[in-house]
Design a protein around this motif. Structure first.
Motif, short mmCIF file in Angstrom:
data_model
loop_
_atom_site.label_atom_id
_atom_site.label_comp_id
_atom_site.label_asym_id
_atom_site.label_seq_id
_atom_site.Cartn_x
_atom_site.Cartn_y
_atom_site.Cartn_z
N GLU A 23 0.83 -1.21 0.00
CA GLU A 23 0.00 0.00 0.00
C GLU A 23 0.87 1.26 0.00
O GLU A 23 0.57 2.24 -0.68
N LEU A 26 2.27 1.63 -3.47
CA LEU A 26 1.22 2.11 -4.38
C LEU A 26 0.92 3.59 -4.16
O LEU A 26 0.70 4.33 -5.11
N ALA A 27 0.88 4.03 -2.90
CA ALA A 27 0.63 5.44 -2.61
C ALA A 27 1.75 6.32 -3.18
O ALA A 27 1.49 7.39 -3.74
N ALA A 29 3.60 5.60 -5.76
CA ALA A 29 3.45 5.58 -7.22
C ALA A 29 2.32 6.52 -7.66
O ALA A 29 2.46 7.24 -8.66
N ARG A 30 1.21 6.51 -6.92
CA ARG A 30 0.09 7.40 -7.27
C ARG A 30 0.50 8.86 -7.14
O ARG A 30 0.16 9.69 -7.99
N ARG A 31 1.20 9.19 -6.07
CA ARG A 31 1.64 10.57 -5.86
C ARG A 31 2.61 11.00 -6.97
O ARG A 31 2.53 12.12 -7.47
N SER A 32 3.50 10.12 -7.34
CA SER A 32 4.42 10.42 -8.42
C SER A 32 3.68 10.64 -9.74
O SER A 32 4.03 11.53 -10.51
N LEU A 33 2.64 9.87 -9.98
CA LEU A 33 1.84 10.04 -11.19
C LEU A 33 1.12 11.38 -11.19
O LEU A 33 1.09 12.08 -12.21
N VAL A 34 0.57 11.78 -10.04
CA VAL A 34 -0.11 13.08 -9.96
C VAL A 34 0.88 14.21 -10.20
O VAL A 34 0.59 15.16 -10.95
#
Length: 99
Positions: A23, A26-27, A29-34
């Motif tokens: 988790e 994944l968090a 990775a999501r922040r990097s994508l944003v």
């Protein structure tokens, strides 16, 4: 063989720790994508502004070239047309400049 976790230092890890670690990854990775989407949007805006600025600069350059061509006398002769032309106020030098 027990499962191993990315940060387990060689010790056996329970399933809850594996889930929590995934988790976290994944968090991140999501922040990097944003953040990458935000940077891409900002870059797109700056690219659009620079493109508009280049177009305006090109238009101004063409406009000034048209103005100078329109105001230039029509009987203007270049150096290529008259290589033996002498200056009006003074005579030509007897020899070229020495460096």
């Amino acid at each position: 063989m027990p499962r191993r976790h990315l940060f387990d230092n060689g010790y056996p890890v329970c399933s809850a720790t594996l889930v929590a670690g995934s988790e976290v990854l994944l968090a991140l990775a999501r922040r990097s994508l944003v953040l990458s989407r935000d940077r891409f949007a900002a870059t797109s805006i700056l690219f659009e502004k620079s493109t508009r600025s280049l177009a305006q600069s090109n238009a101004l350059c063409r406009y000034t070239r048209l103005l100078t061509d329109a105001t230039r006398p029509k009987t203007h002769r270049g150096i290529e047309a008259a290589p033996d032309a002498q200056p009006r106020e003074r005579a030509a030098r007897p020899a070229p400049h020495q460096l």
